[in-house]
Design an enzyme around this catalytic site. Structure first.
Site, PDB file in Angstrom:
ATOM      1  N   SER A   7       0.849  -1.202   0.000  1.00 31.30           N
ATOM      2  CA  SER A   7       0.000   0.000   0.000  1.00 31.30           C
ATOM      3  C   SER A   7       0.876   1.240   0.000  1.00 31.30           C
ATOM      4  O   SER A   7       1.625   1.482   0.951  1.00 31.30           O
ATOM      5  CB  SER A   7      -0.893   0.025   1.236  1.00 31.30           C
ATOM      6  N   HIS A  32      -1.059  -1.144  -4.237  1.00 29.39           N
ATOM      7  CA  HIS A  32      -2.382  -0.902  -3.637  1.00 29.39           C
ATOM      8  C   HIS A  32      -2.536   0.600  -3.428  1.00 29.39           C
ATOM      9  O   HIS A  32      -1.727   1.236  -2.742  1.00 29.39           O
ATOM     10  CB  HIS A  32      -2.469  -1.660  -2.312  1.00 29.39           C
ATOM     11  N   ASP A  34      -4.619   3.532  -2.016  1.00 29.25           N
ATOM     12  CA  ASP A  34      -5.643   3.853  -1.014  1.00 29.25           C
ATOM     13  C   ASP A  34      -6.157   5.265  -1.195  1.00 29.25           C
ATOM     14  O   ASP A  34      -5.467   6.235  -0.873  1.00 29.25           O
ATOM     15  CB  ASP A  34      -5.034   3.728   0.393  1.00 29.25           C
ATOM     16  N   MET A  36      -8.753   8.085  -0.065  1.00 30.24           N
ATOM     17  CA  MET A  36      -9.589   8.450   1.093  1.00 30.24           C
ATOM     18  C   MET A  36     -10.092   9.875   0.939  1.00 30.24           C
ATOM     19  O   MET A  36      -9.325  10.760   0.564  1.00 30.24           O
ATOM     20  CB  MET A  36      -8.770   8.360   2.370  1.00 30.24           C
ATOM     21  N   HIS A  65      -8.227   1.020  -4.153  1.00 34.68           N
ATOM     22  CA  HIS A  65      -9.159   0.841  -3.036  1.00 34.68           C
ATOM     23  C   HIS A  65      -9.814   2.186  -2.743  1.00 34.68           C
ATOM     24  O   HIS A  65      -9.189   3.066  -2.152  1.00 34.68           O
ATOM     25  CB  HIS A  65      -8.355   0.332  -1.816  1.00 34.68           C
ATOM     26  N   MET A  67     -11.964   4.400  -0.735  1.00 38.32           N
ATOM     27  CA  MET A  67     -12.621   4.601   0.565  1.00 38.32           C
ATOM     28  C   MET A  67     -13.278   5.971   0.514  1.00 38.32           C
ATOM     29  O   MET A  67     -12.850   6.924   1.170  1.00 38.32           O
ATOM     30  CB  MET A  67     -11.579   4.516   1.688  1.00 38.32           C
ATOM     31  N   MET A 136     -11.498  -6.169   5.063  1.00 38.86           N
ATOM     32  CA  MET A 136     -10.737  -5.200   5.863  1.00 38.86           C
ATOM     33  C   MET A 136     -10.434  -5.821   7.221  1.00 38.86           C
ATOM     34  O   MET A 136     -11.344  -6.285   7.916  1.00 38.86           O
ATOM     35  CB  MET A 136     -11.536  -3.903   6.073  1.00 38.86           C
ATOM     36  N   ASP A 174      -6.629  -6.652   3.935  1.00 40.08           N
ATOM     37  CA  ASP A 174      -6.025  -5.316   3.994  1.00 40.08           C
ATOM     38  C   ASP A 174      -6.086  -4.757   5.408  1.00 40.08           C
ATOM     39  O   ASP A 174      -7.174  -4.568   5.952  1.00 40.08           O
ATOM     40  CB  ASP A 174      -6.788  -4.396   3.024  1.00 40.08           C
TER      41      ASP A 174
HETATM   42  C1  DX5 Z   1      -6.447   1.370   5.522  1.00 38.93           C
HETATM   43  C2  DX5 Z   1      -5.947   1.098   4.143  1.00 38.93           C
HETATM   44  C3  DX5 Z   1      -4.876   0.083   4.112  1.00 38.93           C
HETATM   45  C4  DX5 Z   1      -3.624   0.530   4.815  1.00 38.93           C
HETATM   46  C5  DX5 Z   1      -2.822  -0.671   5.200  1.00 38.93           C
HETATM   47  O1  DX5 Z   1      -7.524   2.214   5.460  1.00 38.93           O
HETATM   48  O2  DX5 Z   1      -6.990   0.630   3.323  1.00 38.93           O
HETATM   49  O3  DX5 Z   1      -4.583  -0.306   2.782  1.00 38.93           O
HETATM   50  O4  DX5 Z   1      -2.855   1.399   4.030  1.00 38.93           O
HETATM   51  O5  DX5 Z   1      -1.746  -0.266   5.955  1.00 38.93           O
HETATM   52  P1  DX5 Z   1      -1.033  -1.213   7.005  1.00 38.93           P
HETATM   53  O6  DX5 Z   1      -0.533  -2.389   6.230  1.00 38.93           O
HETATM   54  O7  DX5 Z   1       0.026  -0.355   7.571  1.00 38.93           O
HETATM   55  O8  DX5 Z   1      -2.088  -1.626   8.015  1.00 38.93           O
HETATM   56 ZN    ZN Z   2      -6.449  -0.311   1.361  1.00 39.84          ZN
END
Ligand code: DX5
Ligand code: ZN
Length: 217
Positions: A7, A32, A34, A36, A65, A67, A136, A174
């Site tokens: 990620s 990956h 992320d 947000m 991903h 979010m 998750m 994840d």
């Molecule tokens: C959390 C993200 C994850 C996160 C994982 O909201 O979706 O992908 O970056 O990070 P680690 O591996 O540090 O938990």
């Molecule tokens: Zn993620």
């Protein structure tokens, strides 16, 4: 064979390009991504422009991903020739079936994510339509959180449902994935492993990628 998706949320953004190339050349199968929005989750990360600038580099394909609220509105922005999956949250989609079809119509694979408090059972009617289910194992919003154990049961259940013919999805985990739990998650039935801090905060990033790949082999 299990696949690894570091990620980039945990990368050093001042060296994002180099770090993405480094994990790729070390054996990462996906990046990956992320995304947000500060609404669906209490944090803001980055948008499509950042992801698209990685396109010029030699990197693994993207596992995006989302979010975010209203993913239908933004999904198309994340389609590039390196985008393999776009994953939306069940909790963010009022009409999940439509959102999944929208993503497929964009020419990429579609996935659905469920939060720790969401049971696998809510996916019963959508499993045959999705290419991937993301379990998750932390509440989404931040990297570096502690792994929540109920992910194991969900992964086992998804594997069992797949064996019974419910669908042909990839099972992804994840949040809080480390060298300590990777092999057990593989054993439970996970196919695709996201790891953020474990990879990018490692002293030796290539060695960590190789270690995780060996554990999920
Ligand atoms: C959390 C993200 C994850 C996160 C994982 O909201 O979706 O992908 O970056 O990070 P680690 O591996 O540090 O938990
Ligand atoms: Zn993620």
């Amino acid at each position: 064979m299990g696949k690894l998706a570091p990620s980039i949320l945990a990368a050093d953004f001042a060296q994002l390009g180099q770090q993405c190339e480094l994990v790729t050349s070390s054996g990462a199968d996906y990046l990956h991504i992320d995304v947000m929005d500060g609404h669906f989750v209490p944090n803001i990360s980055f948008g499509a422009a950042v992801m698209k600038s990685l396109n010029r580099l030699q990197t693994a394909p993207y596992d995006v991903h989302l979010m975010i609220e209203d993913p239908d509105r933004y999904a198309a922005d994340f389609v590039t020739d390196k985008t393999e999956y776009i994953v939306v949250h069940q909790e963010a989609c009022r009409h999940l079936h439509r959102s999944i079809q929208n993503i497929k119509a964009l020419g990429v694979k579609a996935g659905v994510a469920i939060n720790p408090a969401t049971p696998v059972a809510v996916l019963e009617e959508i499993l045959r339509d999705v290419d991937l289910v993301l379990v998750m194992s932390v509440n989404p919003g931040f990297g570096g959180q502690k792994f929540i154990d109920n992910a194991y049961g969900k992964i086992r259940r998804l594997k069992e449902l797949r064996e019974q013919g419910a669908g042909q999805y990839v099972i992804e985990v994840d949040g809080g994935v480390t060298a300590k739990n990777a092999a057990a998650l593989r054993e439970a039935g996970c196919d695709l492993f996201v790891a953020g801090s474990e990879v990018f905060r490692a002293e030796d990033i290539p060695a960590k990628v190789r270690e995780l790949k060996a554990l999920i082999g």
